[in-house]
Design a protein around this motif. Sequence first.
Motif, PDB file in Angstrom:
ATOM      1  N   PRO A  11       0.912  -1.127  -0.018  1.00 22.68           N
ATOM      2  CA  PRO A  11      -0.095   0.134   0.057  1.00 22.68           C
ATOM      3  C   PRO A  11       0.818   1.227   0.102  1.00 22.68           C
ATOM      4  CG  PRO A  11      -0.583  -1.596   1.608  1.00 22.68           C
ATOM      5  CD  PRO A  11       0.734  -2.082   1.080  1.00 22.68           C
ATOM      6  N   ASN A  12       0.213   2.451  -0.603  1.00 19.33           N
ATOM      7  CA  ASN A  12       0.975   3.670  -0.424  1.00 19.33           C
ATOM      8  C   ASN A  12       2.210   3.735  -1.156  1.00 19.33           C
ATOM      9  OD1 ASN A  12      -1.408   4.646   0.788  1.00 19.33           O
ATOM     10  ND2 ASN A  12      -0.496   3.856   2.673  1.00 19.33           N
ATOM     11  N   GLN A  13       2.422   3.044  -2.407  1.00 20.57           N
ATOM     12  CA  GLN A  13       3.521   3.012  -3.173  1.00 20.57           C
ATOM     13  C   GLN A  13       3.469   3.665  -4.352  1.00 20.57           C
ATOM     14  OE1 GLN A  13       4.484  -1.279  -3.448  1.00 20.57           O
ATOM     15  NE2 GLN A  13       6.672  -0.632  -2.774  1.00 20.57           N
ATOM     16  N   ASN A  14       4.396   4.343  -4.845  1.00 19.24           N
ATOM     17  CA  ASN A  14       4.473   4.961  -6.241  1.00 19.24           C
ATOM     18  C   ASN A  14       5.173   3.908  -7.086  1.00 19.24           C
ATOM     19  OD1 ASN A  14       3.528   7.775  -5.999  1.00 19.24           O
ATOM     20  ND2 ASN A  14       5.462   8.130  -4.914  1.00 19.24           N
ATOM     21  N   ALA A  44      -7.188  -2.020 -11.097  1.00 16.92           N
ATOM     22  CA  ALA A  44      -6.714  -0.691 -11.104  1.00 16.92           C
ATOM     23  C   ALA A  44      -7.771   0.385 -11.473  1.00 16.92           C
ATOM     24  CB  ALA A  44      -5.545  -0.769 -12.102  1.00 16.92           C
ATOM     25  N   LEU A  45      -7.586   1.498 -11.161  1.00 13.32           N
ATOM     26  CA  LEU A  45      -8.752   2.563 -11.723  1.00 13.32           C
ATOM     27  C   LEU A  45      -8.041   3.619 -12.445  1.00 13.32           C
ATOM     28  CD1 LEU A  45     -11.467   3.978 -11.476  1.00 13.32           C
ATOM     29  CD2 LEU A  45     -10.837   4.811  -9.220  1.00 13.32           C
ATOM     30  N   ALA A  46      -8.581   3.999 -13.522  1.00 13.84           N
ATOM     31  CA  ALA A  46      -8.318   5.053 -14.182  1.00 13.84           C
ATOM     32  C   ALA A  46      -9.470   6.039 -14.337  1.00 13.84           C
ATOM     33  CB  ALA A  46      -7.679   4.975 -15.708  1.00 13.84           C
ATOM     34  N   LEU A  71      -0.262   5.010  -8.003  1.00 17.34           N
ATOM     35  CA  LEU A  71      -0.255   4.917  -6.638  1.00 17.34           C
ATOM     36  C   LEU A  71      -0.994   3.720  -6.201  1.00 17.34           C
ATOM     37  CD1 LEU A  71       0.827   6.280  -4.087  1.00 17.34           C
ATOM     38  CD2 LEU A  71      -1.336   7.586  -3.953  1.00 17.34           C
ATOM     39  N   SER A  72      -0.265   2.909  -5.304  1.00 13.42           N
ATOM     40  CA  SER A  72      -1.043   1.964  -4.840  1.00 13.42           C
ATOM     41  C   SER A  72      -2.089   2.383  -3.525  1.00 13.42           C
ATOM     42  CB  SER A  72      -0.137   0.707  -4.584  1.00 13.42           C
ATOM     43  OG  SER A  72       0.663   0.850  -3.477  1.00 13.42           O
ATOM     44  N   LYS A  73      -3.083   1.725  -3.350  1.00 10.55           N
ATOM     45  CA  LYS A  73      -3.917   2.195  -2.294  1.00 10.55           C
ATOM     46  C   LYS A  73      -4.618   0.971  -1.489  1.00 10.55           C
ATOM     47  CE  LYS A  73      -3.671   6.675  -1.900  1.00 10.55           C
ATOM     48  NZ  LYS A  73      -3.420   7.631  -0.648  1.00 10.55           N
ATOM     49  N   LEU A  82      -4.310   3.235  -8.676  1.00 15.46           N
ATOM     50  CA  LEU A  82      -4.634   4.358  -9.211  1.00 15.46           C
ATOM     51  C   LEU A  82      -3.809   4.815 -10.157  1.00 15.46           C
ATOM     52  CD1 LEU A  82      -5.727   6.461  -5.941  1.00 15.46           C
ATOM     53  CD2 LEU A  82      -7.117   5.026  -7.274  1.00 15.46           C
ATOM     54  N   ILE A  83      -4.189   4.831 -11.424  1.00 16.29           N
ATOM     55  CA  ILE A  83      -3.391   4.824 -12.680  1.00 16.29           C
ATOM     56  C   ILE A  83      -2.888   6.352 -12.954  1.00 16.29           C
ATOM     57  CG2 ILE A  83      -2.892   4.262 -15.169  1.00 16.29           C
ATOM     58  CD1 ILE A  83      -4.466   1.806 -14.746  1.00 16.29           C
TER      59      ILE A  83
END
Length: 439
Positions: A11-14, A44-46, A71-73, A82-83
């Motif tokens: 989580p919370n990675q670029n 993933a979400l764009a 970013l990973s959430k 999140l793309i």
Amino acid sequence: MKNFYIKDILPNQNIKLKCWIADKRQLKNNLFLDLYDGSGEIEALASINETENFVQLCKINRESCMEITGLSKKYKDKIEILIKNYEIIANSTLNIFPFPNAKSFNILSPKSSGRLLFHPTFYIRNRLISKILYIKAVFKREMQNYFWNNGFIEFEAPTLTRQTLYEDSGVVWINNKKHIGLSRCATFHLEPALLSFERLFTITNSHSDEKVKTNRHLIEYMHLKAEMTFVTLEELVEFAKNMYYQIAFNTYEKCKKIMNEIVGEEIVKNKLEKLNPKNHKVITYDQAVEILKENNIDFEYGKSLTTKQEKILTKKFNENFVWVKYIPYTVEGFMFKRYEKNKFLTMTADLIAPQGFGEILGCAEKITDYDDVISSMEDKNKMKDFERYKDFAELHKLGLPPHGGIGMGIERALKYLLNLDHVKYIKPFPVVKINQINH
């Protein structure tokens, strides 16, 4: 070189990830993507406001290869991406339907499974098939570990052979004169090697051109063969019971998440419990015949058990595994030792899995005397081709000790464990009677 995979995402990675699009769904200004790589899947979400070139992304076909930046959430109990941006590496342009990983496509359903048979080059990338094949790879590794840890060495057996365990009609011949065929059983090459190693095993592709079409037959299949010296049938059965159970248990421990996903946790645990040696039942072939008669089955003594008859036996014993000992020589190979109390029977035993999964493995004591092997070859009409078997026969003059072996179809073993209705899902590029080879 790729060095970051879906399995590595926290989580919370670029992140910057190379992957493929399994499936996609658009809802107004949001695009939901199911992504996968060799290590797993992730959603993933764009969005039109957050993702560069959003409109172009919506047009990209499923199964395209891309690199995404984002970013990973953590969302509820899973991680999503999140793309922010993306780059197309290899666009998917093949007009294929259904797409291999579309959520609406169930490759295990009878209607859809033909895609795997006729177009395995495309559908082997199906994530469910990939997971099954991963479990198989782990199962094979655990098998190798089990044998090495029990004092066996892994032996290299040839694929090309002149020798056939059963009838020539069941061999996949590579020329019309039947001089050379693809091996169906490694026993002709393991037995000579016993004199060097005493305990050895091999995992090979075996081949059978039997005129049957059932859910447990492939023309090419993966075959475990193990041989050991100074062993009785009872000892072989006990060894095989523990072998199958321990390998299956260890595989589950290493693949618990995906096995629970494919099979269901309760079902797979029940299967392992049934596989526990303490729950196995052992009967003789004669006792099996009596059970069939009690169920009003008209059975010809000396024949193999059918799937329907095997179901009756396991049902009799509360759907547990059943060993059937002393199989008639009429249905067994010529090198198997005869039962002293009844020479019509052999020192063999087959393991029958419950609920219609049928025969999975077999054990056998082998003939050690030269005169006995010649007599058996005469019974099996092998003497007309004696030159093909001469060295194997004369091995019985060269200090061949009491010995026996185990044979197991690996796809069959996993078919039971994974609760699948056909072995074709467990073999890459499967070949059955109805399809051509390796489209």
